[in-house]
Design an enzyme around this catalytic site. Structure first.
Site, PDB file in Angstrom:
ATOM      1  CG  HIS A  71      37.297  35.519  35.238  1.00 19.74           C
ATOM      2  ND1 HIS A  71      36.748  36.653  35.905  1.00 19.74           N
ATOM      3  CD2 HIS A  71      36.755  35.621  33.991  1.00 19.74           C
ATOM      4  CE1 HIS A  71      35.555  37.028  35.504  1.00 19.74           C
ATOM      5  NE2 HIS A  71      35.423  36.461  34.203  1.00 19.74           N
ATOM      6  CB  SER A 124      36.134  41.058  39.508  1.00 20.72           C
ATOM      7  OG  SER A 124      36.039  39.931  40.417  1.00 20.72           O
TER       8      SER A 124
END
Length: 214
Positions: A71, A124
């Site tokens: 992330h 993502s």
């Protein structure tokens, strides 16, 4: 602009074997337009079309459309964490289909090992942009910037909460063609200081005028 991360729920990992060599890929829907997503955001199709065109020209066509493992907390791709390269991104109806190749980088090898061991990985997207609330949804405005079409994550349902948690006081602005992180609280302090300076200057100006009239 804020960092915007979206789960890609309709992308899958593929392993193909050619001439005895395994090729690892990601393929599926990378972006969706004109639909309210699970995070309550809507990406107008014309905005995505414009940005995907730029992303193709500046990144995919030049073999520099990289994605990371994990992330990331900003719009810049960290080359040390690159695990894959996006090879295609094209419209299909209101969706944008993407294809990415897992690379033979240190983090790419980690991804390959995880896939071989049967790990379930998510995908993502990551971008920057401003939001406008209308009709119960947050519409992404035309300053949207696609940082990468796909990052590889272990928990694709978490990116939005993760990003909002660490970036709630962060903002990015363009500075000489580069996105630079700014701290909202620092901005507030700067504005307060500016107002104070302006007030002091105004007081001095009034005091000076008074002295002239004496």
């Amino acid at each position: 602009m804020k960092l915007i991360s979206e789960e890609i729920s309709q992308a899958e990992y593929l392993v193909e074997e050619k001439n005895g060599k395994k090729e690892y890929k990601i393929k599926g829907i990378f972006l969706q337009s004109d639909i309210k997503n699970r995070n309550g955001r809507v990406y107008p199709k014309d905005i995505l079309m414009k940005e995907v065109k730029r992303y193709n020209q500046e990144f995919i066509n030049k073999n520099r459309a990289f994605g990371e493992l994990g992330h990331p907390d900003g719009p810049t791709v960290n080359l040390e964490r690159v695990s894959h390269m996006v090879k295609r991104l094209y419209p299909e109806g209101d969706n944008f289909i993407g294809e990415a190749k897992i690379m033979n980088t240190p983090y790419g090898k980690i991804v390959k090992g995880l896939i071989d061991e049967g790990a379930q990985l998510g995908v993502s997207s990551r971008g920057m942009g401003s939001l406008e609330q209308r009709g119960g949804a947050n519409y992404v405005k035309d300053d949207f910037y696609l940082a990468t079409a796909a990052d590889i994550v272990a928990d694709p349902s978490a990116p939005d909460a993760f990003v909002e948690g660490i970036m709630e006081n962060k903002e990015w602005v363009w500075d000489s063609g580069v996105l630079v992180e700014r701290d909202i609280e620092a901005w507030k302090l700067e504005l307060i200081k500016t107002k104070r300076r302006a007030l002091e200057e105004k007081k001095l100006h009034i005091f000076s005028d008074m002295l002239k009239k004496l």
